[in-house]
Every structure is written in structure tokens, then in C-alpha cells.
Design a protein around this motif. Structure first.
Motif, PDB file in Angstrom:
ATOM      1  N   HIS A 179       1.013  -1.300   0.019  1.00 60.36           N
ATOM      2  CA  HIS A 179      -0.117   0.143   0.072  1.00 60.36           C
ATOM      3  C   HIS A 179       0.982   1.336   0.166  1.00 60.36           C
ATOM      4  O   HIS A 179       1.502   1.688   1.188  1.00 60.36           O
ATOM      5  N   GLY A 180       1.118   1.708  -1.298  1.00 66.21           N
ATOM      6  CA  GLY A 180       1.949   2.917  -1.282  1.00 66.21           C
ATOM      7  C   GLY A 180       3.312   2.970  -1.029  1.00 66.21           C
ATOM      8  O   GLY A 180       3.888   1.942  -0.789  1.00 66.21           O
ATOM      9  N   PHE A 181       3.902   4.221  -0.542  1.00 61.90           N
ATOM     10  CA  PHE A 181       5.326   4.297  -0.290  1.00 61.90           C
ATOM     11  C   PHE A 181       5.580   4.669   1.498  1.00 61.90           C
ATOM     12  O   PHE A 181       4.678   5.561   1.929  1.00 61.90           O
ATOM     13  N   GLU A 182       6.192   3.955   1.921  1.00 63.43           N
ATOM     14  CA  GLU A 182       6.755   4.523   3.429  1.00 63.43           C
ATOM     15  C   GLU A 182       7.508   5.736   3.320  1.00 63.43           C
ATOM     16  O   GLU A 182       7.463   6.612   4.277  1.00 63.43           O
ATOM     17  N   ALA A 232      12.647   0.417 -10.492  1.00 67.61           N
ATOM     18  CA  ALA A 232      12.465  -0.838  -9.589  1.00 67.61           C
ATOM     19  C   ALA A 232      11.476  -1.874 -10.622  1.00 67.61           C
ATOM     20  O   ALA A 232      11.773  -3.041 -10.285  1.00 67.61           O
ATOM     21  N   VAL A 233      10.698  -1.417 -11.271  1.00 67.63           N
ATOM     22  CA  VAL A 233       9.766  -2.113 -12.047  1.00 67.63           C
ATOM     23  C   VAL A 233      10.583  -2.831 -13.098  1.00 67.63           C
ATOM     24  O   VAL A 233      10.585  -3.965 -13.401  1.00 67.63           O
ATOM     25  N   SER A 247       9.538  -2.357  -3.337  1.00 73.22           N
ATOM     26  CA  SER A 247       9.683  -0.970  -3.358  1.00 73.22           C
ATOM     27  C   SER A 247       8.375  -0.435  -2.396  1.00 73.22           C
ATOM     28  O   SER A 247       8.538   0.856  -1.999  1.00 73.22           O
ATOM     29  N   LEU A 248       7.318  -1.171  -2.338  1.00 73.70           N
ATOM     30  CA  LEU A 248       6.117  -0.483  -1.698  1.00 73.70           C
ATOM     31  C   LEU A 248       6.177  -1.092  -0.115  1.00 73.70           C
ATOM     32  O   LEU A 248       6.607  -1.989   0.443  1.00 73.70           O
ATOM     33  N   HIS A 254      -0.820  -0.193  -5.376  1.00 75.50           N
ATOM     34  CA  HIS A 254      -0.849  -1.434  -4.209  1.00 75.50           C
ATOM     35  C   HIS A 254      -1.094  -2.728  -4.663  1.00 75.50           C
ATOM     36  O   HIS A 254      -0.895  -2.806  -6.001  1.00 75.50           O
ATOM     37  N   ALA A 255      -1.219  -3.708  -3.784  1.00 74.63           N
ATOM     38  CA  ALA A 255      -1.403  -5.022  -4.066  1.00 74.63           C
ATOM     39  C   ALA A 255      -2.028  -5.927  -2.996  1.00 74.63           C
ATOM     40  O   ALA A 255      -1.729  -5.751  -1.828  1.00 74.63           O
ATOM     41  N   ILE A 256      -2.784  -6.941  -3.346  1.00 70.04           N
ATOM     42  CA  ILE A 256      -3.410  -7.844  -2.204  1.00 70.04           C
ATOM     43  C   ILE A 256      -2.256  -9.054  -2.326  1.00 70.04           C
ATOM     44  O   ILE A 256      -2.137  -9.488  -3.477  1.00 70.04           O
ATOM     45  N   CYS A 257      -1.733  -9.388  -1.091  1.00 72.10           N
ATOM     46  CA  CYS A 257      -0.757 -10.442  -1.385  1.00 72.10           C
ATOM     47  C   CYS A 257      -1.456 -11.952  -0.817  1.00 72.10           C
ATOM     48  O   CYS A 257      -2.507 -11.870  -0.021  1.00 72.10           O
TER      49      CYS A 257
END
Length: 344
Positions: A146-149, A160-161, A169-170, A189-192
Motif C-alpha cells: 500500500h503506497g510508499f513508506e 524498480a519495475v 519498493s512498496l 497497491h497489491a493484495i498478497c
């Protein structure tokens, strides 16, 4: 014309390469075939898939057909003839979903995109994360991205991609049942793997895939990526904490507010046996049961019984509604944002 009544919905079920069998084994959905299923579209008025009414005179009708028949009495004041304003899904991630992002209305206008805005919120229903592991980095399942720290640049993320480091990187965070996460447009974002959730969102299936782990899709071919569009609509700034805290509703003592944004509002009732309110005519409502104990949902002489992980649509013009339960039950109620859904 049939008078509007509370609709119990039958979902549109979607096979997904990252899906599993929890939609059947945990949530009681009748999956039509073997293989991985990832999405149960509980309430959908999209061309890609329609949920269907399974009670009363309109049983067998698609949500779109009901909207056409009832107009503003279904979709809300000043929305006559428009699409049903919410898309509600259950997602079962047996494997990681693609790293992706969704555009906003502002992005679409700025870039002239042929797309629909997609603002969504996740309510975690089931997770394989280990509560005894304190570190998110130590979790092997049950996480989200979820986004970037810390803020990054488009050039650094693109690198990074290209180097297959997009997921790393997220910000990675473990989630547990009951957690609430809003995914605003522009949030990469992504659901893992190991997460099942309820997703409430704008009625859009617009998704720009950034990275998909170099895996084939259901047809054996690589799934399409949309990196250029994704880069144009993504927010590379530092993101606020992913998890949201519920707030007490000022309109009803039994309710808490999970999210309230222009596209939708989500409220929760925990441990209720009785609940009454009058539906605001500006918006339809969607009721979803998250507890093992179900509820009876009534309006006038019509009563609908909902069990765990079942869904009903309350048309905007229904009026007074009552919930009854033999044992304390938990329900999620969603509708358009900006005003209380349950009052009284």
C-alpha cells in the motif's frame, strides 16, 4: 411496475489466476467449476458482470434490469436512469495480485482517458498472517502492499519495475480480520497471498497493472501491463498509515463509521439484535453480514434472511428498514458518501 423491495443478491463469480477456493470453503459461494476463483461480485451493475436478484417478483433479474425498472427509486434521488453507484466484491487471494493502481476523476479529465475513476476500501475478512509475529517483514502470508513508506520519484520506481523490484519498493503490512484500508486513486497497491476481503468501491473495473511477477494469465499468456498510464496517475509521495480507525456515528449509537468519502460511506453495526432506520432517499444501501450469526432484514411486509457473507440491496425508495437477529450479529452497510446511512 413492481414496488421496490429489499433484494437478496446472487453474485457474479470470476475465475482468477491468483484465486483459490475460499469463496466456496469459507464464504459459501457455489463455484460452478473447479479451479481458482478470485472474485465474488456481490453487487455489480457492470457490463463485465452482473449480480442477480434471487428473491421476490424480480428473482432472476440482473441488477441492471432492476435499475432500469425502478430508476431513482433504486439508485437515489437525482440519479434516475444511472448505473448502480457501488460495486461490492469478496476477493480471495491465494496468490499475490498484480501491483496496480487506479485513476481518479481528475486524472481522467487531465489525461483524456477512456476510463472510470476507482476509489475503493478493503475490509479484511480472513488472513493467514501470524499474530505472533511482530514484524511485517517476517510475515510470509496475509499482507498487503500500500503506497510508499517514504516518497520516491517516478524514475526510481520505474527502475524498480524494470529490475523486478516493484513489490519490494512498496510498503508491506500484515493485515488481520476487521482491519479497514482505503485505497485512494493513485495509490500503488497489491493484495498478497493469504488475504480474503470485502471490497466496496466505485462501479469501475479500471485497473492499470504495473507489475505481474512475469506469470501467465488464465489463458497461459502474460497478462497485459499498463505501465505508462500507471506512471501518469500514481502518487509517489509518502503515504499515510494504511489502516483506518472506526469512529462513532453521530447519527446512531449502534453504528460506527469506517469510511466517508464522496464516492461511498461505510458504516458497521457490531453485536446487534435489533436495529431500525429510514433509508435516505438520496442513496441505495448495501448490507453485508460479517458474523457467523445472520440477520432478518425487513421493510413493510417483506423480509429477507441473510447469513454469513450474504448480501442485500436496499433501494433508495424503500423507506423504513428493520434488522432482527436471534443472536448478536455484525453487519456492514454502505451507500453514497456525505451523510449518515443509519439514523435514529
Amino acid at each position: 411496475m413492481t414496488k421496490p423491495y429489499i433484494l437478496k443478491m446472487s453474485p457474479y463469480l470470476r475465475p482468477k489466476i491468483w484465486g483459490g477456493r475460499k469463496l466456496d470453503e469459507v464464504f459459501g459461494k457455489d463455484l460452478p467449476e473447479a479451479g481458482p476463483y478470485g472474485e465474488s461480485w456481490e453487487v455489480s451493475d457492470l457490463e463485465e458482470g452482473q449480480s442477480v436478484v434471487c428473491n421476490g417478483p424480480l428473482a432472476g433479474s440482473s441488477l441492471s434490469e432492476v435499475v432500469s425498472q425502478w430508476g431513482a427509486a433504486m439508485t437515489g434521488a437525482n440519479r434516475d436512469g444511472q448505473q448502480f453507484p457501488l460495486l461490492v466484491k469478496i476477493l480471495d487471494a491465494s496468490d499475490d495480485l498484480s501491483v496496480q493502481v487506479h485513476p481518479s476523476d481528475a486524472d481522467i479529465a487531465r489525461l483524456g482517458l477512456d476510463a472510470d475513476s476507482k476509489d475503493e476500501t478493503w475490509i479484511i475478512l480472513d488472513s493467514d498472517a501470524d499474530p505472533n509475529i511482530a514484524s511485517d517483514e517476517g510475515q510470509t502470508a496475509g499482507c498487503i502492499l500500500h503506497g510508499f513508506e517514504k516518497a520516491t520519484t517516478p524514475a526510481d520506481f520505474r527502475m524498480a519495475v524494470d529490475e523486478n523490484r516493484a513489490a519490494e519498493s512498496l510498503r508491506r503490512e500484515a493485515v488481520f480480520a476487521g482491519d479497514v484500508i482505503r485505497v485512494a486513486p493513485g495509490t500503488i497497491h497489491a493484495i498478497c497471498a493469504g488475504v480474503a476481503l470485502l471490497e466496496i468501491q466505485e462501479p469501475s473495473d479500471t485497473t492499470y497493472r504495473v507489475y505481474d511477477y512475469q506469470r501467465p494469465g488464465m489463458d497461459g499468456k502474460p497478462r497485459e501491463l499498463h505501465l505508462e498510464k500507471a506512471m501518469q496517475v500514481s502518487n509517489f509521495d509518502t503515504h499515510a498509515p494504511a489502516k483506518l480507525s472506526a469512529k462513532p456515528s453521530t447519527a446512531h449509537p449502534a453504528m460506527s463509521v469506517l469510511v466517508d468519502v464522496p464516492a461511498y460511506r461505510i458504516e458497521k453495526a457490531s453485536g446487534v439484535t435489533e436495529l431500525e432506520w429510514t433509508v435516505d432517499a438520496r442513496t441505495p444501501q448495501v448490507v453485508f453480514v460479517t458474523s457467523a450469526h445472520g440477520v432478518e432484514l425487513s421493510s413493510g411486509d417483506e423480509t429477507v434472511t441473510l447469513g454469513f457473507a450474504q448480501t442485500a440491496v436496499i433501494p433508495a425508495g424503500v423507506g423504513a428498514v428493520q434488522v432482527r437477529a436471534d443472536k448478536p450479529a455484525d453487519i456492514i452497510i454502505s451507500g453514497l458518501g456525505g451523510a449518515a446511512l443509519v439514523n435514529g
